[in-house]
Enzyme design. Structure first.
Site, PDB file in Angstrom:
ATOM      1  N   ASP A   1       4.684  43.428  39.946  1.00  0.00           N
ATOM      2  CA  ASP A   1       3.761  42.608  40.766  1.00  0.00           C
ATOM      3  C   ASP A   1       3.663  42.973  42.076  1.00  0.00           C
ATOM      4  O   ASP A   1       4.576  43.079  42.718  1.00  0.00           O
ATOM      5  CB  ASP A   1       4.174  41.238  40.428  1.00  0.00           C
ATOM      6  CG  ASP A   1       2.868  40.298  41.144  1.00  0.00           C
ATOM      7  OD1 ASP A   1       2.240  39.906  40.462  1.00  0.00           O
ATOM      8  OD2 ASP A   1       3.217  39.853  42.227  1.00  0.00           O
TER       9      ASP A   1
ATOM     10  N   TYR B   1       0.927  42.389  51.201  1.00  0.00           N
ATOM     11  CA  TYR B   1       2.471  42.636  51.309  1.00  0.00           C
ATOM     12  C   TYR B   1       2.576  43.836  51.982  1.00  0.00           C
ATOM     13  O   TYR B   1       2.121  44.958  51.582  1.00  0.00           O
ATOM     14  CB  TYR B   1       3.136  42.869  49.867  1.00  0.00           C
ATOM     15  CG  TYR B   1       3.013  41.569  48.653  1.00  0.00           C
ATOM     16  CD1 TYR B   1       2.676  40.347  49.337  1.00  0.00           C
ATOM     17  CD2 TYR B   1       3.484  41.685  47.628  1.00  0.00           C
ATOM     18  CE1 TYR B   1       2.423  39.225  48.141  1.00  0.00           C
ATOM     19  CE2 TYR B   1       3.273  40.491  46.693  1.00  0.00           C
ATOM     20  CZ  TYR B   1       2.886  39.434  47.234  1.00  0.00           C
ATOM     21  OH  TYR B   1       2.774  38.246  46.223  1.00  0.00           O
TER      22      TYR B   1
ATOM     23  N   ASN C   1      -2.461  30.645  42.286  1.00  0.00           N
ATOM     24  CA  ASN C   1      -2.599  29.458  43.008  1.00  0.00           C
ATOM     25  C   ASN C   1      -4.010  28.817  42.987  1.00  0.00           C
ATOM     26  O   ASN C   1      -4.406  28.079  44.042  1.00  0.00           O
ATOM     27  CB  ASN C   1      -2.198  30.128  44.452  1.00  0.00           C
ATOM     28  CG  ASN C   1      -1.167  30.673  44.402  1.00  0.00           C
ATOM     29  OD1 ASN C   1       0.088  30.177  44.480  1.00  0.00           O
ATOM     30  ND2 ASN C   1      -1.100  31.926  45.159  1.00  0.00           N
TER      31      ASN C   1
ATOM     32  N   GLN D   1      -0.993  32.972  37.601  1.00  0.00           N
ATOM     33  CA  GLN D   1       0.300  33.310  38.368  1.00  0.00           C
ATOM     34  C   GLN D   1       0.308  31.890  39.361  1.00  0.00           C
ATOM     35  O   GLN D   1      -0.162  31.792  40.570  1.00  0.00           O
ATOM     36  CB  GLN D   1       0.259  34.418  39.227  1.00  0.00           C
ATOM     37  CG  GLN D   1       1.651  34.873  40.007  1.00  0.00           C
ATOM     38  CD  GLN D   1       1.439  36.119  40.541  1.00  0.00           C
ATOM     39  OE1 GLN D   1       2.299  36.390  41.684  1.00  0.00           O
ATOM     40  NE2 GLN D   1       0.955  37.123  39.914  1.00  0.00           N
TER      41      GLN D   1
ATOM     42  N   LEU E   1      12.869  32.749  40.615  1.00  0.00           N
ATOM     43  CA  LEU E   1      14.301  32.465  41.080  1.00  0.00           C
ATOM     44  C   LEU E   1      14.414  31.713  42.248  1.00  0.00           C
ATOM     45  O   LEU E   1      15.562  31.359  42.892  1.00  0.00           O
ATOM     46  CB  LEU E   1      15.220  33.789  41.252  1.00  0.00           C
ATOM     47  CG  LEU E   1      15.372  34.605  40.239  1.00  0.00           C
ATOM     48  CD1 LEU E   1      15.780  36.119  40.695  1.00  0.00           C
ATOM     49  CD2 LEU E   1      16.327  34.015  39.136  1.00  0.00           C
ATOM     50  N   ALA E   2      13.229  30.729  42.615  1.00  0.00           N
ATOM     51  CA  ALA E   2      13.426  29.819  43.758  1.00  0.00           C
ATOM     52  C   ALA E   2      13.967  30.591  44.782  1.00  0.00           C
ATOM     53  O   ALA E   2      14.902  30.232  45.566  1.00  0.00           O
ATOM     54  CB  ALA E   2      14.162  28.437  43.261  1.00  0.00           C
TER      55      ALA E   2
ATOM     56  N   LEU F   1      18.161  30.103  42.254  1.00  0.00           N
ATOM     57  CA  LEU F   1      18.603  30.130  40.961  1.00  0.00           C
ATOM     58  C   LEU F   1      19.249  31.149  40.380  1.00  0.00           C
ATOM     59  O   LEU F   1      19.711  31.434  39.448  1.00  0.00           O
ATOM     60  CB  LEU F   1      17.365  29.952  40.032  1.00  0.00           C
ATOM     61  CG  LEU F   1      16.627  28.366  40.206  1.00  0.00           C
ATOM     62  CD1 LEU F   1      15.233  28.642  39.386  1.00  0.00           C
ATOM     63  CD2 LEU F   1      17.459  27.501  39.584  1.00  0.00           C
ATOM     64  N   THR F   2      19.797  31.871  41.409  1.00  0.00           N
ATOM     65  CA  THR F   2      20.974  32.899  41.102  1.00  0.00           C
ATOM     66  C   THR F   2      22.374  32.220  41.219  1.00  0.00           C
ATOM     67  O   THR F   2      23.516  32.990  40.940  1.00  0.00           O
ATOM     68  CB  THR F   2      21.005  34.113  42.232  1.00  0.00           C
ATOM     69  OG1 THR F   2      21.202  33.642  43.251  1.00  0.00           O
ATOM     70  CG2 THR F   2      19.550  34.854  42.006  1.00  0.00           C
ATOM     71  N   GLY F   3      22.401  31.048  41.948  1.00  0.00           N
ATOM     72  CA  GLY F   3      23.818  30.353  42.082  1.00  0.00           C
ATOM     73  C   GLY F   3      24.395  30.722  43.655  1.00  0.00           C
ATOM     74  O   GLY F   3      25.531  30.243  43.842  1.00  0.00           O
TER      75      GLY F   3
HETATM   76  N1  LIG Z   1       1.079  34.529  43.808  1.00  0.00           N
HETATM   77  C1  LIG Z   1       1.620  34.203  45.115  1.00  0.00           C
HETATM   78  O1  LIG Z   1       1.039  33.487  45.721  1.00  0.00           O
HETATM   79  C2  LIG Z   1       3.104  34.763  45.440  1.00  0.00           C
HETATM   80  C3  LIG Z   1       3.866  34.119  46.147  1.00  0.00           C
HETATM   81  C4  LIG Z   1       5.297  34.418  46.441  1.00  0.00           C
HETATM   82  C5  LIG Z   1       5.648  35.473  45.402  1.00  0.00           C
HETATM   83  N2  LIG Z   1       4.873  36.409  44.707  1.00  0.00           N
HETATM   84  C6  LIG Z   1       5.563  37.330  43.733  1.00  0.00           C
HETATM   85  O2  LIG Z   1       6.693  36.773  43.091  1.00  0.00           O
HETATM   86  C7  LIG Z   1       7.734  37.744  43.497  1.00  0.00           C
HETATM   87  C8  LIG Z   1       9.156  37.095  43.402  1.00  0.00           C
HETATM   88  O3  LIG Z   1       8.859  36.124  44.339  1.00  0.00           O
HETATM   89  P1  LIG Z   1      10.337  35.930  45.422  1.00  0.00           P
HETATM   90  O4  LIG Z   1      11.002  37.567  45.673  1.00  0.00           O
HETATM   91  O5  LIG Z   1       9.796  35.685  46.743  1.00  0.00           O
HETATM   92  O6  LIG Z   1      11.156  34.937  45.089  1.00  0.00           O
HETATM   93  P2  LIG Z   1      12.243  35.267  43.780  1.00  0.00           P
HETATM   94  O7  LIG Z   1      11.785  36.160  42.852  1.00  0.00           O
HETATM   95  O8  LIG Z   1      12.347  33.770  43.323  1.00  0.00           O
HETATM   96  O9  LIG Z   1      13.632  35.538  44.484  1.00  0.00           O
HETATM   97  C9  LIG Z   1      14.024  36.886  44.642  1.00  0.00           C
HETATM   98  C10 LIG Z   1      15.238  37.028  45.383  1.00  0.00           C
HETATM   99  O10 LIG Z   1      16.407  36.667  45.105  1.00  0.00           O
HETATM  100  C11 LIG Z   1      17.510  37.405  45.247  1.00  0.00           C
HETATM  101  N3  LIG Z   1      18.040  38.083  44.158  1.00  0.00           N
HETATM  102  C12 LIG Z   1      17.367  38.715  43.195  1.00  0.00           C
HETATM  103  N4  LIG Z   1      17.971  39.053  42.191  1.00  0.00           N
HETATM  104  C13 LIG Z   1      19.387  38.476  42.487  1.00  0.00           C
HETATM  105  C14 LIG Z   1      20.612  38.820  42.052  1.00  0.00           C
HETATM  106  N5  LIG Z   1      20.729  39.295  40.664  1.00  0.00           N
HETATM  107  N6  LIG Z   1      21.833  37.977  42.599  1.00  0.00           N
HETATM  108  C15 LIG Z   1      21.543  37.532  43.615  1.00  0.00           C
HETATM  109  N7  LIG Z   1      20.465  37.424  44.355  1.00  0.00           N
HETATM  110  C16 LIG Z   1      19.180  37.820  43.906  1.00  0.00           C
HETATM  111  C17 LIG Z   1      16.746  38.355  46.412  1.00  0.00           C
HETATM  112  O11 LIG Z   1      16.790  37.889  47.620  1.00  0.00           O
HETATM  113  P3  LIG Z   1      17.841  38.437  48.664  1.00  0.00           P
HETATM  114  O12 LIG Z   1      17.440  39.505  49.464  1.00  0.00           O
HETATM  115  O13 LIG Z   1      17.872  37.113  49.711  1.00  0.00           O
HETATM  116  O14 LIG Z   1      19.170  38.634  48.195  1.00  0.00           O
HETATM  117  C18 LIG Z   1      15.512  38.592  45.709  1.00  0.00           C
HETATM  118  O15 LIG Z   1      14.544  38.895  46.748  1.00  0.00           O
HETATM  119  C19 LIG Z   1       7.212  38.417  44.678  1.00  0.00           C
HETATM  120  O16 LIG Z   1       7.971  39.653  44.971  1.00  0.00           O
HETATM  121  C20 LIG Z   1       5.724  38.644  44.613  1.00  0.00           C
HETATM  122  O17 LIG Z   1       5.402  39.595  43.917  1.00  0.00           O
HETATM  123  C21 LIG Z   1       3.569  35.634  44.394  1.00  0.00           C
END
Ligand SMILES: NC(=O)c1ccc[n+]([C@@H]2O[C@H](COP(=O)([O-])OP(=O)(O)OC[C@H]3O[C@@H](n4cnc5c(N)ncnc54)[C@H](OP(=O)(O)O)[C@@H]3O)[C@@H](O)[C@H]2O)c1
Length: 317
Positions: free
Chosen positions: A46, A51, A152, A177, A209-210, A214-216
């Protein structure tokens, strides 16, 4: 494998988020994360044209460019790549002309002939919805896009989009999404899942994962010592109620030998209409938890426990 809505897209049920590419993961780290994801069985990525334009020195398109260079170098078979339009600084909004130009720019950066899944990133109420729906339909008719999706959007606007697409005979969305996870449930469960069920759309939740909560790894709302730009957005959930969710995930995950992150993704996968949660990884070490989250099956009693501990109050009718 899971089918996205009524489409012919069969995907691994976890989508790798691309907003870290060109932001908290440089080109080499991004390549390594993409390699680890695909080597582990992943096939759904995705991204968005915008980005990561918020990073000083970036102009938007960095994530697509990295993915495009990785695709050219690895030539992986059978990958599904989703991207989005409306937020790139040079291609804002959802007018027909902009949607066309933005799609062509994304195709160029990704180096592909068609976009597998193309999202309207945010609703643009300054443009008649008929115009936007027509523009997406034309991209499909012309072979630049395989399937249409929305992100959204409110339930009412999704219904309007479906009505217009049906009436005018153009391609209908196959996926939604929304922002959805164990600490952000009510709006999606109240209005978006019902509309997905009504039209047979697949849910592809983001912030699964918020932002890392939500990884703790966040046990306090204080972010002292945390260097990630995601820390403030993640740590805000570390209230007593949020930490009760983490404790329950930890206990349930332990029974399966699974991490908190994998268990929270498995809960999301078990929700009605969800086809693949999106989660990003900044490092290769973070990838196995995401892959495990796509494979872990929770029991009905475990899902019920997580439902209860993350309970929300439905709006009064
Ligand atoms: N449609 C929309 O408007 C919209 C908006 C936001 C996001 N998105 C999409 O959703 C995706 C996910 O969003 P997101 O990256 O902001 O949030 P997320 O998936 O909730 O959080 C991911 C973050 O959690 C941490 N993480 C991941 N795996 C881990 C593990 N095994 N252990 C510890 N920490 C871990 C990393 O952050 P650290 O670098 O801090 O460790 C990672 O970047 C984006 O890349 C994008 O493609 C879409």
């Amino acid at each position: 494998m899971t089918r996205i809505g009524t489409s012919d897209l069969d995907i691994f049920p976890l989508s790798l988020g691309g907003n870290v590419f060109g932001w908290t993961a440089d080109r080499d780290a991004s390549f390594a994360v993409l390699d680890a994801f695909v080597d582990g069985g992943g096939d759904f990525i995705d991204t968005a044209d915008s980005y990561s334009s918020w990073v000083p020195g970036n102009s938007g398109g960095e994530s697509e460019t990295i993915i495009g260079e990785w695709l050219a170098s690895r030539k992986p078979a059978g990958l599904t790549v989703a991207t989005k339009v409306s937020q790139h600084p040079d291609f804002r909004g959802l007018s027909a002309g902009n949607v066309r130009k933005a799609a062509e720019a994304s195709l160029g950066r990704l180096g592909v002939e068609s976009i597998d899944l193309y999202y309207a990133h945010f609703d643009d109420q300054s443009v008649p919805l008929e115009e936007t729906v027509g523009a997406f339909g034309q991209l499909v008719a012309d072979g630049l896009v395989r399937h249409v999706a929305v992100s959204n959007y409110s339930a009412d606007r999704i219904r309007e989009w479906m009505d217009i697409a049906r009436r005018t005979g153009v391609a209908q969305p196959v996926a939604i999404q929304p922002h959805y996870n164990l600490v952000h449930r009510n709006e999606v469960e109240e209005s978006i899942i019902p509309v997905a069920e009504e039209f047979g759309l697949g849910l592809v939740p983001y912030y699964s994962l918020a932002s890392g909560f939500l990884t703790g790894k966040y046990r306090s709302v204080e972010t002292d010592g945390q260097t990630s730009p995601r820390a403030a957005g993640a740590a805000k959930y570390a209230t007593d109620a949020g930490l009760r969710v983490i404790d329950a995930l930890e206990e349930i995950g332990a029974a399966h030998g699974a991490s908190i992150a994998a268990t929270s993704l498995a809960w999301l996968r078990a929700q009605p209409t969800v086809v693949a949660p999106i989660a990003s990884a900044r490092t290769v070490e973070q990838v196995p938890d995401l892959l495990a989250g796509a494979r872990l099956e929770l029991g009905a009693d475990e899902i019920e426990t997580l439902n209860r501990v993350s309970e929300w109050t439905p709006a009064q009718a």
